[in-house]
Design a protein around this motif. Structure first.
Motif, mmCIF file in Angstrom:
data_model
loop_
_atom_site.group_PDB
_atom_site.id
_atom_site.type_symbol
_atom_site.label_atom_id
_atom_site.label_comp_id
_atom_site.label_asym_id
_atom_site.label_seq_id
_atom_site.Cartn_x
_atom_site.Cartn_y
_atom_site.Cartn_z
ATOM 1 N N THR A 93 15.460 2.028 34.024
ATOM 2 C CA THR A 93 14.758 3.078 34.768
ATOM 3 C C THR A 93 13.700 3.730 33.888
ATOM 4 N N LEU A 94 12.634 4.206 34.545
ATOM 5 C CA LEU A 94 11.550 4.922 33.877
ATOM 6 C C LEU A 94 11.526 6.365 34.374
ATOM 7 N N THR A 95 10.878 7.228 33.622
ATOM 8 C CA THR A 95 10.760 8.621 34.053
ATOM 9 C C THR A 95 9.794 8.750 35.224
ATOM 10 N N ASN A 96 8.816 7.850 35.310
ATOM 11 C CA ASN A 96 7.859 7.793 36.410
ATOM 12 C C ASN A 96 7.564 6.329 36.704
ATOM 13 N N ASN B 253 6.622 6.280 26.179
ATOM 14 C CA ASN B 253 6.990 7.635 26.594
ATOM 15 C C ASN B 253 7.619 7.687 27.984
ATOM 16 N N TYR B 254 7.526 6.590 28.721
ATOM 17 C CA TYR B 254 8.034 6.590 30.093
ATOM 18 C C TYR B 254 9.407 5.932 30.221
ATOM 19 N N LEU B 255 9.990 5.485 29.121
ATOM 20 C CA LEU B 255 11.333 4.902 29.162
ATOM 21 C C LEU B 255 12.359 5.988 29.475
ATOM 22 N N ASP B 256 13.336 5.640 30.314
ATOM 23 C CA ASP B 256 14.367 6.610 30.686
ATOM 24 C C ASP B 256 15.765 6.147 30.278
ATOM 25 N N SER B 257 16.256 5.061 30.890
ATOM 26 C CA SER B 257 17.626 4.646 30.583
ATOM 27 C C SER B 257 17.828 3.150 30.835
ATOM 28 N N SER C 8 20.658 6.285 27.211
ATOM 29 C CA SER C 8 19.363 6.947 27.312
ATOM 30 C C SER C 8 18.375 6.305 26.339
ATOM 31 N N ARG D 12 15.181 7.833 26.146
ATOM 32 C CA ARG D 12 14.131 8.849 26.063
ATOM 33 C C ARG D 12 13.765 9.205 24.625
ATOM 34 N N ASP D 13 14.702 9.046 23.719
ATOM 35 C CA ASP D 13 14.431 9.377 22.318
ATOM 36 C C ASP D 13 14.165 8.129 21.477
#
Length: 284
Positions: free
Chosen positions: A204-207, A222-226, A235, A237-238
């Motif tokens: 999944t991506l943040t957008n 920067n758009y990586l989520d999980s 996660s 994100r970091d």
């Protein structure tokens, strides 16, 4: 034989003629007295400037209507429609007013929305579907308008590729949406259909769709989520944890307006693989 009319017959003829004369006179007088004059609509200024946040009633401020018979009929004023003339927010509003005789007057004026923006699209999931998926492409795309709010129900999708929408591969689909001003936004986006079992994990991506201005920075990571493998969710994100790798395909030139697609593939161990897509729209 010549028929001689009796006295009562002459009386009937006279009454009939008198009625006809009276009827003709009544119609003439009625026609002369009938109100066929339309009201006159007046504007305080030729062009009204307002915000998309303003109430529609602002469009009636400084507008009046008068009628030769009824006098002030400003209370009858209504806005019939508003249509956009240019993408910078210049529009034309059509007003209508009526009098007690049913005469309707119409007039137009220019209005300018100082903060107008065209309808924009959003994605709640990537345009990525398994060949056995029952999800409709319209279920994952939405649209927002500064005047109308959510206008997802106005979106239409048209397959441009000369193939079936169930064929594997990437297909171009045109999405269109129109707001209440008649402004239509169109996007041609790639929709990918993949074979079942190709990916064993969920990425999944943040957008899934972002708008950038020309010259804005863009960092795909920067758009990586999980990354979810079965019941295990990690996660991203970091940054990527140990053992995870990221493959990117697709370039984004933020100096050149256009529509770009970035494909993300994250792998963990063997053969755990997740895939996703990001649409980047660079505006001029």
């Amino acid at each position: 034989m010549l028929k001689i009319l009796k006295k009562k017959d002459w009386l009937c003829l006279g009454l009939t003629a008198a009625c006809l004369i009276l009827l003709a006179g009544y119609r003439t007088i009625t026609g002369l007295c009938s109100d066929t004059t339309k009201p006159i609509i007046s504007f305080g200024a030729n062009t009204l400037t307002l915000s998309v946040q303003d109430d529609r009633a602002v469009l009636l401020q400084g507008v009046s209507a008068t009628d030769i018979e009824d006098g002030d009929v400003t209370a009858s004023l209504l806005i019939e429609n508003i249509r956009l003339k240019s993408n910078d927010g210049l529009a034309e509003a059509t007003y209508a007013a009526f009098d007690s005789a049913g005469n309707v007057a119409k007039a137009t004026r220019e209005v300018r929305y100082s903060d107008y923006k065209r309808p924009t699209f959003t994605l709640t999931a990537p345009l990525l579907f398994s060949e056995n998926s029952t999800t409709d492409v319209l279920d994952v795309i939405s649209a927002t308008d500064v005047l109308d709010g959510n206008i997802q129900h106005q979106i239409r999708a048209t397959m441009l590729s000369q193939v079936s929408d169930s064929d594997l591969g990437v297909h171009d689909v045109e999405f269109t949406v129109t707001n209440s001003l008649g402004d239509t936004t169109k996007l041609v986006l790639p929709v990918e259909i993949y074979a079942s079992g190709t990916y064993s994990a969920n990425l999944t991506l943040t957008n899934y769709l972002v708008y950038l201005k020309a010259g804005d920075p863009f960092y795909a990571g920067n758009y990586l989520d999980s990354f979810t493998d079965g019941s295990k969710r990690v996660s991203l994100r970091d940054g990527l944890p140990d053992g995870y790798t990221l493959e990117l395909s697709g370039e984004v030139d933020t100096q050149t307006p256009g529509i770009y697609c970035v494909d993300y593939t994250v792998k963990y161990g063997t053969p755990r693989t997740g895939h996703s897509k990001l649409i980047v729209i660079v505006e001029g």
